[in-house]
Structure formats: structure tokens, C-alpha cells
Design a protein around this motif. Structure first.
Motif, PDB file in Angstrom:
ATOM      1  N   TYR A 246       0.834  -1.209   0.000  1.00  0.00           N
ATOM      2  CA  TYR A 246       0.000   0.000   0.000  1.00  0.00           C
ATOM      3  C   TYR A 246       0.865   1.254   0.000  1.00  0.00           C
ATOM      4  CZ  TYR A 246      -4.677  -2.006   0.510  1.00  0.00           C
ATOM      5  OH  TYR A 246      -5.871  -2.650   0.284  1.00  0.00           O
ATOM      6  N   TYR A 247       1.968   1.196   0.737  1.00  0.00           N
ATOM      7  CA  TYR A 247       2.905   2.314   0.742  1.00  0.00           C
ATOM      8  C   TYR A 247       3.473   2.534  -0.660  1.00  0.00           C
ATOM      9  CZ  TYR A 247       6.936   5.127   2.175  1.00  0.00           C
ATOM     10  OH  TYR A 247       7.869   6.113   2.319  1.00  0.00           O
ATOM     11  N   LYS A 248       3.746   1.440  -1.339  1.00  0.00           N
ATOM     12  CA  LYS A 248       4.340   1.505  -2.677  1.00  0.00           C
ATOM     13  C   LYS A 248       3.401   2.165  -3.681  1.00  0.00           C
ATOM     14  CE  LYS A 248       6.735  -1.509  -5.998  1.00  0.00           C
ATOM     15  NZ  LYS A 248       7.247  -2.877  -6.252  1.00  0.00           N
ATOM     16  N   ILE A 249       2.088   1.913  -3.543  1.00  0.00           N
ATOM     17  CA  ILE A 249       1.145   2.502  -4.496  1.00  0.00           C
ATOM     18  C   ILE A 249       0.623   3.856  -4.032  1.00  0.00           C
ATOM     19  CG2 ILE A 249       0.438   0.235  -5.335  1.00  0.00           C
ATOM     20  CD1 ILE A 249      -2.151   0.512  -3.760  1.00  0.00           C
ATOM     21  N   GLY A 250       1.077   4.308  -2.858  1.00  0.00           N
ATOM     22  CA  GLY A 250       0.719   5.643  -2.401  1.00  0.00           C
ATOM     23  C   GLY A 250      -0.511   5.749  -1.529  1.00  0.00           C
ATOM     24  N   ASN A 251      -1.082   4.616  -1.110  1.00  0.00           N
ATOM     25  CA  ASN A 251      -2.232   4.648  -0.197  1.00  0.00           C
ATOM     26  C   ASN A 251      -1.691   4.682   1.235  1.00  0.00           C
ATOM     27  OD1 ASN A 251      -4.527   4.222   1.358  1.00  0.00           O
ATOM     28  ND2 ASN A 251      -5.456   2.831  -0.143  1.00  0.00           N
ATOM     29  N   LEU A 252      -1.378   5.882   1.726  1.00  0.00           N
ATOM     30  CA  LEU A 252      -0.663   6.024   2.982  1.00  0.00           C
ATOM     31  C   LEU A 252      -1.525   5.672   4.191  1.00  0.00           C
ATOM     32  CD1 LEU A 252       1.393   9.282   2.308  1.00  0.00           C
ATOM     33  CD2 LEU A 252       1.952   6.901   1.794  1.00  0.00           C
ATOM     34  N   ASP A 253      -2.802   6.007   4.153  1.00  0.00           N
ATOM     35  CA  ASP A 253      -3.674   5.695   5.294  1.00  0.00           C
ATOM     36  C   ASP A 253      -3.768   4.187   5.507  1.00  0.00           C
ATOM     37  OD1 ASP A 253      -4.261   8.321   5.960  1.00  0.00           O
ATOM     38  OD2 ASP A 253      -5.933   8.433   4.544  1.00  0.00           O
ATOM     39  N   LYS A 254      -3.972   3.458   4.409  1.00  0.00           N
ATOM     40  CA  LYS A 254      -4.068   2.002   4.516  1.00  0.00           C
ATOM     41  C   LYS A 254      -2.726   1.404   4.913  1.00  0.00           C
ATOM     42  CE  LYS A 254      -6.651  -1.688   4.052  1.00  0.00           C
ATOM     43  NZ  LYS A 254      -7.825  -1.914   4.890  1.00  0.00           N
TER      44      LYS A 254
ATOM     45  N   GLN B 254       4.991  12.842  15.075  1.00  0.00           N
ATOM     46  CA  GLN B 254       5.110  11.410  14.779  1.00  0.00           C
ATOM     47  C   GLN B 254       6.277  11.150  13.824  1.00  0.00           C
ATOM     48  OE1 GLN B 254       1.445   9.596  13.510  1.00  0.00           O
ATOM     49  NE2 GLN B 254       0.242  10.600  15.110  1.00  0.00           N
ATOM     50  N   PHE B 255       6.494  12.074  12.909  1.00  0.00           N
ATOM     51  CA  PHE B 255       7.621  11.961  11.981  1.00  0.00           C
ATOM     52  C   PHE B 255       8.938  11.908  12.751  1.00  0.00           C
ATOM     53  CE2 PHE B 255      10.761  14.889   9.901  1.00  0.00           C
ATOM     54  CZ  PHE B 255      11.295  13.967   9.005  1.00  0.00           C
ATOM     55  N   ARG B 256       9.135  12.824  13.675  1.00  0.00           N
ATOM     56  CA  ARG B 256      10.393  12.870  14.432  1.00  0.00           C
ATOM     57  C   ARG B 256      10.509  11.675  15.372  1.00  0.00           C
ATOM     58  NH1 ARG B 256       8.444  18.293  14.963  1.00  0.00           N
ATOM     59  NH2 ARG B 256       9.460  19.675  13.473  1.00  0.00           N
ATOM     60  N   LEU B 257       9.394  11.312  16.020  1.00  0.00           N
ATOM     61  CA  LEU B 257       9.432  10.203  16.964  1.00  0.00           C
ATOM     62  C   LEU B 257       9.814   8.900  16.271  1.00  0.00           C
ATOM     63  CD1 LEU B 257       8.925   9.055  19.781  1.00  0.00           C
ATOM     64  CD2 LEU B 257       6.513   8.797  19.170  1.00  0.00           C
ATOM     65  N   ASN B 258       9.205   8.607  15.139  1.00  0.00           N
ATOM     66  CA  ASN B 258       9.525   7.363  14.428  1.00  0.00           C
ATOM     67  C   ASN B 258      10.914   7.413  13.804  1.00  0.00           C
ATOM     68  OD1 ASN B 258       7.170   5.300  14.277  1.00  0.00           O
ATOM     69  ND2 ASN B 258       6.171   7.297  14.098  1.00  0.00           N
ATOM     70  N   TYR B 259      11.383   8.611  13.473  1.00  0.00           N
ATOM     71  CA  TYR B 259      12.758   8.747  13.007  1.00  0.00           C
ATOM     72  C   TYR B 259      13.728   8.315  14.102  1.00  0.00           C
ATOM     73  CZ  TYR B 259      17.169  10.988  11.780  1.00  0.00           C
ATOM     74  OH  TYR B 259      18.486  11.239  11.526  1.00  0.00           O
ATOM     75  N   MET B 260      13.494   8.765  15.345  1.00  0.00           N
ATOM     76  CA  MET B 260      14.357   8.366  16.455  1.00  0.00           C
ATOM     77  C   MET B 260      14.239   6.868  16.731  1.00  0.00           C
ATOM     78  SD  MET B 260      15.917  11.096  17.096  1.00  0.00           S
ATOM     79  CE  MET B 260      16.812  10.499  18.529  1.00  0.00           C
TER      80      MET B 260
ATOM     81  N   ASN C 267      11.719  -2.721  13.430  1.00  0.00           N
ATOM     82  CA  ASN C 267      12.532  -2.803  12.231  1.00  0.00           C
ATOM     83  C   ASN C 267      12.752  -1.386  11.717  1.00  0.00           C
ATOM     84  OD1 ASN C 267      12.832  -2.871   9.168  1.00  0.00           O
ATOM     85  ND2 ASN C 267      13.054  -5.043   9.634  1.00  0.00           N
ATOM     86  N   ALA C 268      14.023  -1.022  11.485  1.00  0.00           N
ATOM     87  CA  ALA C 268      14.340   0.355  11.114  1.00  0.00           C
ATOM     88  C   ALA C 268      13.635   0.783   9.835  1.00  0.00           C
ATOM     89  CB  ALA C 268      15.857   0.511  10.968  1.00  0.00           C
ATOM     90  N   LEU C 269      13.485  -0.137   8.871  1.00  0.00           N
ATOM     91  CA  LEU C 269      12.837   0.217   7.619  1.00  0.00           C
ATOM     92  C   LEU C 269      11.347   0.498   7.829  1.00  0.00           C
ATOM     93  CD1 LEU C 269      13.337   0.558   4.560  1.00  0.00           C
ATOM     94  CD2 LEU C 269      12.578  -1.803   4.273  1.00  0.00           C
ATOM     95  N   ILE C 270      10.694  -0.324   8.641  1.00  0.00           N
ATOM     96  CA  ILE C 270       9.269  -0.107   8.916  1.00  0.00           C
ATOM     97  C   ILE C 270       9.079   1.211   9.664  1.00  0.00           C
ATOM     98  CG2 ILE C 270       7.205  -1.028  10.010  1.00  0.00           C
ATOM     99  CD1 ILE C 270       8.186  -2.617   7.585  1.00  0.00           C
ATOM    100  N   TYR C 271       9.945   1.493  10.639  1.00  0.00           N
ATOM    101  CA  TYR C 271       9.877   2.789  11.328  1.00  0.00           C
ATOM    102  C   TYR C 271      10.048   3.930  10.329  1.00  0.00           C
ATOM    103  CZ  TYR C 271      10.071   0.959  16.127  1.00  0.00           C
ATOM    104  OH  TYR C 271       9.779   0.342  17.318  1.00  0.00           O
ATOM    105  N   THR C 272      10.929   3.730   9.352  1.00  0.00           N
ATOM    106  CA  THR C 272      11.156   4.767   8.342  1.00  0.00           C
ATOM    107  C   THR C 272       9.906   4.984   7.496  1.00  0.00           C
ATOM    108  OG1 THR C 272      13.511   4.230   8.244  1.00  0.00           O
ATOM    109  CG2 THR C 272      12.601   5.421   6.383  1.00  0.00           C
ATOM    110  N   PHE C 273       9.254   3.898   7.094  1.00  0.00           N
ATOM    111  CA  PHE C 273       8.006   4.024   6.339  1.00  0.00           C
ATOM    112  C   PHE C 273       6.960   4.800   7.147  1.00  0.00           C
ATOM    113  CE2 PHE C 273       8.968  -0.155   3.914  1.00  0.00           C
ATOM    114  CZ  PHE C 273       9.729   0.546   3.001  1.00  0.00           C
ATOM    115  N   VAL C 274       6.790   4.406   8.401  1.00  0.00           N
ATOM    116  CA  VAL C 274       5.786   5.051   9.252  1.00  0.00           C
ATOM    117  C   VAL C 274       6.138   6.525   9.458  1.00  0.00           C
ATOM    118  CG1 VAL C 274       4.710   5.047  11.536  1.00  0.00           C
ATOM    119  CG2 VAL C 274       5.218   2.877  10.396  1.00  0.00           C
TER     120      VAL C 274
END
Length: 532
Positions: A413-421, A456-462, A437-444
Motif C-alpha cells: 500500500y505504501y508503494k502505491i501511495g495509499n498512505l492511510d491504509k 510522529q515523523f520525528r518520533l519514528n525517526y528516532m 525494524n528500522a525500515l518499517i519505522y522509516t516508512f511510518v
């Protein structure tokens, strides 16, 4: 007299059955609404006075332990995650998990000390990778017990002897009724199918972290089937809740295909795990036979913990690999395994060996096939319509999405741009990542940025930086954190990531995504400047 007592208290029993039958697990709320106490094994908790009793003895609880107990009472039978408990009780995301572990141990010790007839480990249950919960078979509502109030400290003692007898009789009858309802409720709870076999065992199981490292192969037949064996072993471990697969904590786990290389997805980047599994395959003396030797290693010392040899029959490959899975679980003294719902077929082998993926939609809840296809689509497919069709099919055939499949669908869903889903599938209801997982945190984190939720952007980055400790030396991460935040420092850990996929187009797509994310970091995370 008995009739009046039953009528006066029947609503308590009725509410108790409603809670079990309809999944209402908030015993604390029910107790407060009905002015009741809560039976916890052989103990009684009074929500009004926040006191725990054994007969006339008051058990001393620290305030934080009371908060923990009351939170568990709001979700009896349903595991609460470590993060949820820490955020609710300590109101922080950055408390060490060891603090909670110690508090759980303290509460268990109190329960065991004052209620020795109950096994505290089965009363306050650890559900690996899910959290903690109180066993509903040992929880029930009771009429309130006259106890010293925590604030007033006053007891009414002017009751006459007949009144005392009547109250005692009423209490005894209600206790009997409540115990009966608890027993019947436990039977209903078990029959509803809301828990897996491992939950019904109600055991305290130590979490075993296992890294599926590599499979070496000698001989054409062994090399030909290495991908199938790798995929089946990984899937069997994913389905088993009592081993924590360290591979899943590596960012490259979601960037590695199931391919001809010796390594399992994510294995080449992991720095830490309790145990490491390596396998040696070679052609057998007869056609359609492969010999296998497994070596379970202590990574810290490189010493051998367990070794065994197997004969893998290609006609019974799934069951023979299941025996390896069983022996590893028995070595760790873990509960009995359940057979997979899917059956290895020619379709599965064709997908893995020949990359021949079915054009027909999924007809049944085949977790193995769904995850295999999803991994392939995440890496290789760019056609948005094909991705949407698979997403719709996968969600329609599964009544409840398995955690692993949920992550793969979230990435799609992230790949096709449906961010809410994507966010819904990649996070818990509380908004936390489903996996460390660092990659999943990065996606979120990236989703939060695009939705203009900068906290939320900064928190998940940390959180992603902390998760990177699993795949890079602590010294390297410390050096990285000692530098000012910028696009380059954000990209630095990702440049050292080793992935198996060699397709330049795929590598460039993921690289572009991370670069866009790190550009946002450069723009919106301001370095802290020390005033001189």
C-alpha cells in the motif's frame, strides 16, 4: 432468604457471562459500575480502595504496581503489548522494557506468595511477541469486601452477630456462583477459538531469539531446492510464536528476495541474536533425496549448541522440514508445534524455483503463497493495477490477516501511495510500529511527514535509529549520532546495508525513497546547538 440473596446478586453473574460471551474483557470497569470486587485467583481486588486482599490480609502494593494491575484488568484475556503498557503506566515511550519486566516479575511474585494454590505464570501470562494478559479462567466479579480504605482507614464494626452470619452466607453463595461462572466462562472462552493453541497452554515461555543464517548446498539437486527449503523453514518459524526470528529486525529482510544465495533474508546484516541456525545440504545417495545437517550456534562464542542430521524426501519435503523445526523447539523446551494450514504444492515450488507466479487470484487463505507473492511484488512489480488486485484478493480471503502478511501488504500500500491504509497495516491501533525494524519505522515516519504530523515523523525517526542498533555496531551508531543531523548523516547507515537483490532498477527505487526521506530529515529535524 437464599432467594433474596440470589436475586440481589444475579446481575453480577449475568454481567460476568456477558463479558465472556461477547468479548467484554474490562473487568475493572464492570466492577466499578456494579460496586463489585474482582477475584484474581485466590485473591480479591477492591477497585474502590485499590487494595488487594487474601482473606483479612491486605497485600501491600506500590502505586505503579496498582496501575499495572488495573491496566491488565481492563483487558483480561487480551494481550497488551509492552509499548502499550509502558506508555499507559509510565506515560513514556522511552522507558526501558526491563523496567516493565521487573515490575511484572514483582507482581507475579506477590500473586504466587499469597495465592500458592494458583500458578502465577498461568495467572499473569506472558504471550511471546504479543505482551501480557490475565487469564480469564481465573478472574471473576464478587460483591465488595469490607476493607480498610486507603485514605480513611476506618472500619465499621457495629454489626450484630445475625447480620454477620447473613453477610457471610451471602458472600459464600456469591463466591460459589462466581466460581461456577468462571469455570463455565473459561470453557466458553476456550471454545470460541479466539486464542491459538499456544495461548490455551497458558505457559510462561522465555522468548528465544533465533537467526536463520544460511544454507550451504553441495550437488545440483541440493542447490536446486535450496530456495524452497529456505522459504518453507522461514515460513514455519514465522508461524510459531515462541521463537523471535531475528531476521525480521533487519531492514534488508524486506529488501531481500528468497533467492539462490546461501543467506536467509536479512541474515547478512544482523549483529545480535541468541542463537544462529546454519544448514548444510548435499545430494543423497538416491534421486529425490537430500541430506541435511543443522548446526545451532551461540553467536557470541561460535560454539556449537545443537547438531542433528536429516534425510529430506522431496515427496515429503514439508513434513521432513517440520521435523527440523520440531527438534529445534524441543531443544529450547518450547511448546508443541501446530501443523501449518497450507500444504506445499507444485504451485509453491514453481513460484520459488522458476518464479512462475499464478495468474489466478488466491482461492483460499494460503499464508505461504500470499507472503511469497507479496515479497515478489514488493521488489519487482510496478504495475499499480496488479498490485491493487493482489491487495484486494489477499484481504478478501483472510478473515484475520497474519502479522507477517499484514506487514507485506502495508509495504505494498505504501508503494502505491495509499498512505492511510499502509499506516493501518504497519502499525498497532496506538500508532506504534508492528515490528522493531528500522525500515518499517522509516516508512511510518515518512507517512507521518507526508500527512504533516511532524511529531510522529520525528518520533519514528528516532525509533528507526534505535532499531539500527540491531544491524550496525553500537560504536558506529554512536559516531553517527555525535554528528549534526543532515541528509548525509541520515543516509550513512543505509549505505552500509547489504541486500541480496542485484537488479539496479530495484536498488535505485529504494535508494530514491530513502534519499527523499533523508531530505525531509535534513529540512525538518534541526540539530541541537550547544550555547557557549
Amino acid at each position: 432468604m437464599i432467594y433474596r440473596i440470589l436475586c440481589a446478586n444475579k446481575y453480577i453473574i449475568f454481567h460476568h457471562f456477558l463479558m465472556i460471551s461477547y468479548g467484554m474483557r474490562d473487568f475493572l470497569l464492570q466492577a466499578k459500575q456494579t460496586n463489585s470486587c474482582i477475584a484474581i485467583g485466590g485473591l480479591i481486588y477492591n477497585p474502590e480502595t485499590q487494595t488487594l486482599h487474601k482473606a483479612s490480609i491486605t497485600i501491600d502494593l506500590e502505586p505503579r504496581t496498582i496501575e499495572l494491575l488495573e491496566l491488565l484488568l481492563t483487558s483480561v484475556g487480551l494481550p497488551l503489548s509492552v509499548n502499550t503498557i509502558i506508555e499507559t503506566v509510565w506515560q513514556s515511550k522511552f522507558i526501558s522494557k526491563n523496567v516493565l519486566t521487573n515490575r511484572i516479575s514483582t507482581l507475579r511474585s506477590l500473586l504466587q506468595l499469597h495465592s500458592p494454590e494458583h500458578d502465577a505464570a498461568k495467572l499473569l501470562v506472558t504471550y511471546p511477541r504479543k505482551g501480557y494478559f490475565l487469564n480469564p479462567a481465573n478472574i471473576g466479579l464478587l460483591p465488595p469486601v469490607k476493607t480498610k480504605k486507603r485514605k480513611a482507614g476506618i472500619v465499621q464494626s457495629d454489626m450484630t452477630q445475625p447480620n454477620v452470619l447473613r453477610v457471610r452466607l451471602a458472600y459464600g453463595l456469591c463466591t460459589l456462583l462466581a466460581l461456577c461462572s468462571i469455570t463455565l466462562g473459561g470453557m466458553v472462552w476456550q471454545q470460541q477459538g479466539i486464542s491459538t493453541q499456544q495461548t490455551r497452554n497458558q505457559l510462561l515461555i522465555p522468548k528465544v531469539e533465533l537467526l536463520l543464517n544460511r544454507i550451504n548446498a553441495i550437488g545440483s539437486q541440493a542447490r536446486h531446492y535450496r530456495k524452497v527449503i529456505k522459504a518453507v523453514l522461514l515460513q514455519q518459524q514465522i508461524e510459531y510464536p515462541y521463537t523471535d526470528i531475528a531476521n525480521q529486525d533487519a531492514p534488508s529482510y524486506f529488501l531481500d528476495p528468497i533467492d539462490d544465495t546461501p543467506y536467509f533474508p536479512g541474515a547478512r546484516n544482523m549483529q545480535t541474536s541468541d542463537y544462529e541456525l546454519n544448514i548444510e545440504l548435499k545430494d543423497g545417495p538416491e534421486k529425490n533425496i537430500i541430506k541435511a545437517q543443522i548446526n545451532l550456534i551461540y553467536p557470541a562464542t561460535g560454539k556449537l549448541a545443537f547438531r542433528n542430521q536429516y534425510v529430506l524426501r522431496l515427496s515429503h519435503l514439508q513434513s521432513d522440514l517440520f521435523q527440523i523445526h520440531t527438534d529445534v523447539a524441543q531443544y529450547f523446551n518450547l511448546p508443541e508445534l501446530s501443523k501449518s494450514a497450507w500444504i506445499l504444492s507444485d504451485m509453491h515450488e514453481n513460484m520459488l524455483i522458476d518464479e512462475d507466479f499464478p495468474s489466478e487470484p488466491l482461492q483460499q487463505a494460503d499464508e505461504f503463497a500470499a507472503i511469497t507473492i507479496a515479497r515478489h511484488l514488493v521488489l519487482y512489480e510496478q504495475d499499480k493495477i496488479k498490485l491493487e488486485n493482489f491487495l484486494n484478493q489477499a484481504q478478501s480471503v483472510f478473515d484475520v490477516l497474519p502479522d507477517e502478511l499484514s506487514l507485506w501488504l502495508g509495504i505494498l500500500y505504501y508503494k502505491i501511495g495509499n498512505l492511510d491504509k499502509a499506516k493501518t497495516l504497519l502499525t498497532t491501533p496506538a500508532g506504534d510500529s508492528l515490528i522493531q525494524n528500522a525500515l518499517i519505522y522509516t516508512f511510518v515516519s515518512h507517512i507521518a511527514y507526508k500527512q504533516n504530523k511532524l511529531d510522529q515523523f520525528r518520533l519514528n525517526y528516532m525509533e528507526s535509529l534505535v532499531a539500527l542498533l540491531r544491524v550496525m555496531p553500537s560504536e558506529a551508531l554512536f559516531n553517527r549520532l555525535s554528528q549534526p543531523e543532515s541528509k548525509e548523516t541520515c543516509l550513512q547507515p543505509w549505505k552500509t546495508l547489504r541486500v541480496s537483490v542485484k537488479d539496479k532498477d530495484i536498488v535505485m527505487r529504494w535508494k530514491a525513497l530513502i534519499e527523499e526521506y533523508c531530505t525531509n530529515v535534513d529540512r525538518d529535524i534541526t540539530p541541537i546547538k550547544t550555547k557557549v
